[in-house]
Design a protein around this motif. Sequence first.
Motif, PDB file in Angstrom:
ATOM      1  N   ARG A 145     -39.063  -9.689  -5.049  1.00 31.33           N
ATOM      2  CA  ARG A 145     -38.359 -10.121  -4.044  1.00 31.33           C
ATOM      3  C   ARG A 145     -38.032  -9.098  -3.026  1.00 31.33           C
ATOM      4  NH1 ARG A 145     -34.078 -11.968  -7.987  1.00 31.33           N
ATOM      5  NH2 ARG A 145     -33.007 -10.078  -7.023  1.00 31.33           N
ATOM      6  N   VAL A 146     -38.063  -7.851  -3.380  1.00 31.19           N
ATOM      7  CA  VAL A 146     -37.984  -6.819  -2.212  1.00 31.19           C
ATOM      8  C   VAL A 146     -39.147  -6.807  -1.486  1.00 31.19           C
ATOM      9  CG1 VAL A 146     -38.020  -4.199  -1.935  1.00 31.19           C
ATOM     10  CG2 VAL A 146     -36.353  -5.210  -3.522  1.00 31.19           C
ATOM     11  N   LEU A 147     -40.450  -6.778  -1.920  1.00 30.20           N
ATOM     12  CA  LEU A 147     -41.385  -6.748  -1.185  1.00 30.20           C
ATOM     13  C   LEU A 147     -41.798  -8.039  -0.222  1.00 30.20           C
ATOM     14  CD1 LEU A 147     -43.964  -5.357  -3.854  1.00 30.20           C
ATOM     15  CD2 LEU A 147     -43.124  -4.065  -1.633  1.00 30.20           C
ATOM     16  N   LEU A 148     -41.307  -9.172  -0.831  1.00 35.82           N
ATOM     17  CA  LEU A 148     -41.438 -10.366   0.072  1.00 35.82           C
ATOM     18  C   LEU A 148     -40.292 -10.317   1.224  1.00 35.82           C
ATOM     19  CD1 LEU A 148     -42.015 -13.285  -2.532  1.00 35.82           C
ATOM     20  CD2 LEU A 148     -43.692 -12.279  -0.798  1.00 35.82           C
ATOM     21  N   ALA A 149     -39.180  -9.832   0.820  1.00 32.67           N
ATOM     22  CA  ALA A 149     -38.271  -9.793   1.982  1.00 32.67           C
ATOM     23  C   ALA A 149     -38.675  -8.833   3.043  1.00 32.67           C
ATOM     24  CB  ALA A 149     -36.816  -9.118   1.450  1.00 32.67           C
ATOM     25  N   MET A 150     -39.671  -7.908   2.606  1.00 35.56           N
ATOM     26  CA  MET A 150     -39.898  -7.033   3.757  1.00 35.56           C
ATOM     27  C   MET A 150     -41.208  -7.542   4.577  1.00 35.56           C
ATOM     28  SD  MET A 150     -39.835  -3.531   1.565  1.00 35.56           S
ATOM     29  CE  MET A 150     -40.416  -2.165   2.743  1.00 35.56           C
ATOM     30  N   LEU A 151     -41.927  -8.434   3.783  1.00 32.80           N
ATOM     31  CA  LEU A 151     -42.981  -8.865   4.458  1.00 32.80           C
ATOM     32  C   LEU A 151     -42.938 -10.076   5.181  1.00 32.80           C
ATOM     33  CD1 LEU A 151     -45.596  -8.674   1.565  1.00 32.80           C
ATOM     34  CD2 LEU A 151     -45.751  -7.196   3.630  1.00 32.80           C
TER      35      LEU A 151
END
Length: 191
Positions: A30-36
Amino acid sequence: LAISALVGRMGRDFEDAARVHGASRLAQLRVLLAMLAPALWAGFAIVFAESISDYGVAATLAAQAHFPIATFAIFEAVDNFPTQFGLASSTGALLMILVLVALIAQSRATRGRSYAMLSGRTRPCPRVRLAPRRQAWMLALTAGFFVIALGVPIFASLSAYLIGASGHGLTLANYRQVLSDRTLRAPLLLS
C-alpha cells in the motif's frame, strides 16, 4: 515511461523503512502503490488519450478486422459521399469528452500529489561550462542538424512540385496551374 523514472529513483529505501516499522507485506505494498499512484494515473491517462486518438492502427487494422474504432468512424464519415459532417463532429466531440473524463479522473485520483521523492541519494546535476571554441562548435553542430532536419523535407516537397508531369526536368507548370485555377484563387488569398 511515466513510471520508469520514479521507480528508478525510488529504490528499496521506502520498502525497507516500512518493514523496519513493522509493516506487513500488504502495508508495504500500500505504501509503494500510494507513492506510485501519481505516475500510474498519469501513465493511464496518457495511454488512454493516445489509444483513442490513434489513427494509424485504426486505418490499417480496423477495416480488415471489422473492429470499429471511433477515429476510423470519423474518417469514414468524412471520406464517403455524401460527407456526414454531423456524424464526424459528434464522434470527435465524444472522443474529446472521453479524454476530458480521463484527465479529470487522473486529477482526482492524484489529489495534487506529485512525483517528488525525498531521498538522500539524489544529487543535482553539475552544470558544465564549455570553452568558447567548443561552444561555437556545438552551436554550429546544432544549427547544422536543424538545417538538415528542416531543410531536407522542405527541399523535397518543393522539388517534387517543380518536377513536370512527365517526370523529367524542372518546370513551374504545377504552380501555374494552381495560380490560374479560379476555384483555388479564393482559398489561396484567404490562407
